[in-house]
Design a protein around this motif. Structure first.
Motif, PDB file in Angstrom:
ATOM      1  N   VAL A 229       0.853  -1.176   0.000  1.00 51.47           N
ATOM      2  CA  VAL A 229       0.000   0.000   0.000  1.00 51.47           C
ATOM      3  C   VAL A 229       0.893   1.231   0.000  1.00 51.47           C
ATOM      4  O   VAL A 229       1.901   1.280   0.715  1.00 51.47           O
ATOM      5  N   LEU A 264       1.065  -5.049   2.623  1.00 50.17           N
ATOM      6  CA  LEU A 264      -0.329  -5.111   3.072  1.00 50.17           C
ATOM      7  C   LEU A 264      -0.652  -6.380   3.848  1.00 50.17           C
ATOM      8  O   LEU A 264      -1.445  -6.369   4.782  1.00 50.17           O
ATOM      9  N   THR A 269      -7.079  -2.163   2.240  1.00 49.16           N
ATOM     10  CA  THR A 269      -6.757  -0.740   2.075  1.00 49.16           C
ATOM     11  C   THR A 269      -7.806   0.148   2.742  1.00 49.16           C
ATOM     12  O   THR A 269      -7.479   1.239   3.224  1.00 49.16           O
ATOM     13  N   THR A 273      -7.093   3.345   5.285  1.00 49.31           N
ATOM     14  CA  THR A 273      -7.659   4.688   5.130  1.00 49.31           C
ATOM     15  C   THR A 273      -8.359   5.130   6.404  1.00 49.31           C
ATOM     16  O   THR A 273      -8.156   6.263   6.891  1.00 49.31           O
ATOM     17  N   GLU A 288      -3.189   0.641  -3.746  1.00 51.07           N
ATOM     18  CA  GLU A 288      -2.581  -0.679  -3.610  1.00 51.07           C
ATOM     19  C   GLU A 288      -1.887  -1.016  -4.922  1.00 51.07           C
ATOM     20  O   GLU A 288      -2.472  -0.873  -5.992  1.00 51.07           O
TER      21      GLU A 288
END
Length: 309
Positions: A229, A264, A269, A273, A288
């Motif tokens: 990421v 990751l 993802t 965030t 990603e």
């Protein structure tokens, strides 16, 4: 298998091992990307496959037949463009192909139509009557490709086919390779420019220092590298963002200016965030990135494809 080798090795008198015991597996109907930096042993391997040089040890088979013993029977079914194709400099591109085709007693009929079609396929129709010595490097490469397409082939071996081509020419080669594969031709494409042909390949073999370090279906090979990421924030918040990613359990957090990236693993993802927003970290970009074949190569060898050997 269209191509198979067992322990194929080439050792020169100087003691240099150019190809070190490789076991190639090129399935019929595949587009096999034979990739690696310049000097990694790709062209030497191809020359052994086609019987142009003998191996120091090991064996090779083309279309199920042993090479070089079965060369006279097998090679008419194989088209090849080897590094630096040579033609008569005083003849036109078309005349060179006529001369080449006339040397093949087993060539199918309708020579003129076949030659014109081959020239058109590689974009040389308008320059067919131009002398070879006046051709640019890219045009010479196109003529070599046309020569390989003078007759239907079960197997096409292309060594650095995009050498000297502009971006448009490179796209045309990729398109042509795709068309040939759809028609049932097995294609082996050798290149040191991985990004140029990565997406057209169904299977991949990657060479490094004479060794085959990776081989298999392209989509399965990229899964060997971990997803990462990437986060773009502000310089004063990058350290805080790194702490957030670490707290989420992400490993290998690397800061590059106002960006940072990390493995990751099993984290989504969306979770990244939300965690950054909750920590009041401004997020100017988050993505990603799926690993490429070069990512896999670098991970295995520690070197990039621009390494000259």
């Amino acid at each position: 298998m269209a191509i198979r080798t067992e322990g194929l090795t080439k050792r020169f008198r100087s003691g240099q091992v150019a190809v070190d015991g490789i076991d190639l597996r090129v399935p019929r109907g595949s587009v096999y990307g034979f990739l690696g930096p310049n000097g990694s042993g790709k062209t030497t391997t191809i020359r052994m496959l086609l019987g142009l040089i003998g191996p120091s040890s090991g064996q090779a088979w083309l279309l199920g037949e042993p090479m070089p013993a079965a060369g006279p029977a097998v090679l008419p079914r194989v088209g090849a463009l080897i590094e630096g194709p040579a033609f008569h400099p005083s003849l036109s591109g078309r005349a060179n192909l006529v001369r080449l085709d006339a040397c093949d007693a087993s060539a199918p009929p309708h020579r003129n139509a076949r030659i014109d079609h081959a020239l058109e396929r590689v974009g040389l129709g308008a320059a067919a009557l131009k002398r070879y010595r006046q051709y640019s490097l890219g045009m010479k490469q196109r003529l070599g490709l046309a020569a390989a397409l003078l007759r239907p082939r079960e197997l096409l071996v292309l060594d650095e086919p995009t050498n000297g081509l502009d971006p448009q020419g490179t796209r045309e080669v990729r398109r042509l390779v795709g068309e040939l594969a759809e028609a049932g031709t097995t294609v082996l494409v050798s290149s040191h420019l991985l990004a140029e042909i990565e997406n057209v390949c169904t299977h991949v073999g990657i060479m490094s220092a004479g060794a085959l370090v990776l081989q298999g279906e392209r989509t399965s090979l990229t899964s060997l590298a971990d997803r990462r990421v990437w986060v773009r924030t502000e310089s004063e918040h990058v350290a805080g963002a790194a702490r957030v990613l670490t707290a989420l359990g992400l490993d290998e957090v690397i800061i590059e200016g106002a960006e940072l990236h990390a493995l990751l693993a099993d984290v989504r993802t969306d979770d990244v965030t939300r965690a950054l927003v909750a920590a009041d970290i401004p997020v100017h970009g988050l993505s990603e990135r799926t690993p490429t074949l070069e990512d896999v190569f670098v991970r295995l060898t520690g070197e990039g494809f621009d390494v000259a050997r």
